[in-house]
Design an enzyme around this catalytic site. Structure first.
Site, mmCIF file in Angstrom:
data_model
loop_
_atom_site.group_PDB
_atom_site.id
_atom_site.type_symbol
_atom_site.label_atom_id
_atom_site.label_comp_id
_atom_site.label_asym_id
_atom_site.label_seq_id
_atom_site.Cartn_x
_atom_site.Cartn_y
_atom_site.Cartn_z
ATOM 1 C CB THR A 134 -0.859 -0.002 1.286
ATOM 2 O OG1 THR A 134 -1.776 -1.071 1.196
ATOM 3 C CG2 THR A 134 -1.605 1.310 1.490
ATOM 4 N N GLY A 137 -5.866 -3.970 7.596
ATOM 5 C CA GLY A 137 -6.882 -2.935 7.604
ATOM 6 C C GLY A 137 -7.964 -3.059 8.653
HETATM 7 N N1 ASP Z 1 -4.320 -1.508 4.796
HETATM 8 C C1 ASP Z 1 -4.526 -2.210 3.554
HETATM 9 C C2 ASP Z 1 -5.864 -2.914 3.626
HETATM 10 O O1 ASP Z 1 -6.173 -3.496 4.637
HETATM 11 C C3 ASP Z 1 -3.469 -3.186 3.223
HETATM 12 C C4 ASP Z 1 -2.041 -2.752 3.540
HETATM 13 O O2 ASP Z 1 -1.810 -1.609 3.872
HETATM 14 O O3 ASP Z 1 -1.134 -3.577 3.471
HETATM 15 O O4 ASP Z 1 -6.573 -2.924 2.658
#
Ligand code: ASP
Length: 339
Positions: free
Chosen positions: A205, A259
């Site tokens: 991300t 998340g």
């Molecule tokens: N936070 C993102 C999600 O849960 C994934 C990540 O940041 O690795 O979609």
């Protein structure tokens, strides 16, 4: 006499306002490219160099905008474009795949001066989702749009659209196949190391926080979410207050990680609230909130910048792709924990 007083008043005002101008020298930018189990022993030299080079390229774009007097919004948008356009990260091109081998991109943006915000979830065709989030903020009466409607809105606003195949890379396709194979062989509950494995298929991300010469903060986050996600799952990245937050009165925050835990802990707003109401430094506030996430069983990290240019890059994983540049242009690019 009256005239002389007027002249003095004008000279006084001009000197005051030029003083404000002279004080406008602080700006800064911080980015992340995802957090998780990132270990030097698992990384080839070429891969490590590719990540460091791309982080450097991305942050330099935003830094140049800020240095030239551009806005923090512009710096965040253009910096994130570089990472969205790179297959190295889980955002835009190179995003992870859903259980039905498709793409569903999430992004959000917040303006620290006005507290305006925009977000999109589950889009499949906008080339640069961060721009769609900014369009939602600037050109719609809403804060969050999702799915086909969000794609349609972005196209109507004139943003670049691409076929879904543009985003799909072999690396992410193989990661999905591996996760599915494990899932198919599994009869019992997942062990901790299996959960760890699943979680690490989504690293990458991207996020950015910038402070411009007018003292305005902005933050943005963009992601493909989690590998093998089902049922139109939406993570923290497009949730204002969870994955992204910005307020000139405190700080700007962009998060990355598991998340569900970041939503439950309202990570980005919690950090800003500790800075605003308890006067904690961005480092103290970030450490405290990331510890809360860890205690719940979640992992990940945050990048944070306050209106004085103080920075935090906190995470509770073995690594986080990250970089920071201050007004002087000093650059800090890091991947592993002990750097
Ligand atoms: N936070 C993102 C999600 O849960 C994934 C990540 O940041 O690795 O979609």
């Amino acid at each position: 006499m009256k005239h002389i007083l007027k002249v003095f008043a004008v000279i006084f005002l001009v000197s005051c306002s030029s003083k404000v101008e002279v004080d406008k020298t602080t700006f800064g930018i911080v980015i992340h490219g995802g957090a998780g189990t990132i270990l030097k022993e698992n990384m080839s030299e070429e891969m490590e160099k590719a990540y460091r080079d791309k982080l450097t390229e991305a942050i330099a774009v935003g830094h140049a905008i800020l240095k030239a007097g551009g806005t923090s919004q512009d710096a965040v948008e253009q910096t994130i474009h570089v990472m969205e356009n790179s297959p190295l990260f889980n955002s835009g091109k190179g995003a992870v795949l859903t259980a039905d081998e498709s793409i569903a991109l999430d992004a959000s943006f917040m303006d620290g001066k006005t507290l305006d915000a925009g977000a999109i979830a589950g889009v499949k065709h906008v080339k640069n989702p961060i721009s769609a989030a900014i369009k939602v903020m600037n050109s719609s009466p809403h804060v969050m749009l999702s799915g086909a409607g969000a794609d349609r809105f972005a196209a109507e606003e004139g943003l670049d659209t691409v076929p879904e195949s543009y985003f799909i890379t072999e690396r992410r396709f193989n990661a999905l196949k591996r996760v599915k194979a494990r899932e198919a062989n599994k009869q019992t509950a997942l062990t901790t190391s299996e959960m760890q494995y699943y979680r690490n298929q989504r690293i990458g991300t991207v996020g950015c926080v910038a402070l411009d010469l007018n003292g305005n903060l902005a933050a943005g986050t963009s992601t493909g979410g989690m590998t093998n996600k089902k049922w139109d799952r939406i993570g923290d990245a497009p949730i204002i207050g969870a994955g992204t937050y910005a307020n000139n009165a405190s700080c700007g925050v962009s998060a990355t990680g598991w998340g569900e835990f970041f939503i439950r802990s309202v990570v980005a707003h919690d950090i800003a609230a500790l800075v605003e109401y308890k006067n904690l430094s961005v480092v103290e506030a970030s450490k405290q909130v990331m510890q809360k996430v860890k205690d719940l069983g979640g992992d990940g990290g945050v990048v944070v910048l306050d209106s004085k240019g103080n920075v935090a890059m906190e995470f509770n994983t073995s690594g986080m792709y990250r970089a920071h540049m201050n007004s002087a242009g000093a650059i800090d690019v890091k991947i592993y924990k002990n750097e």
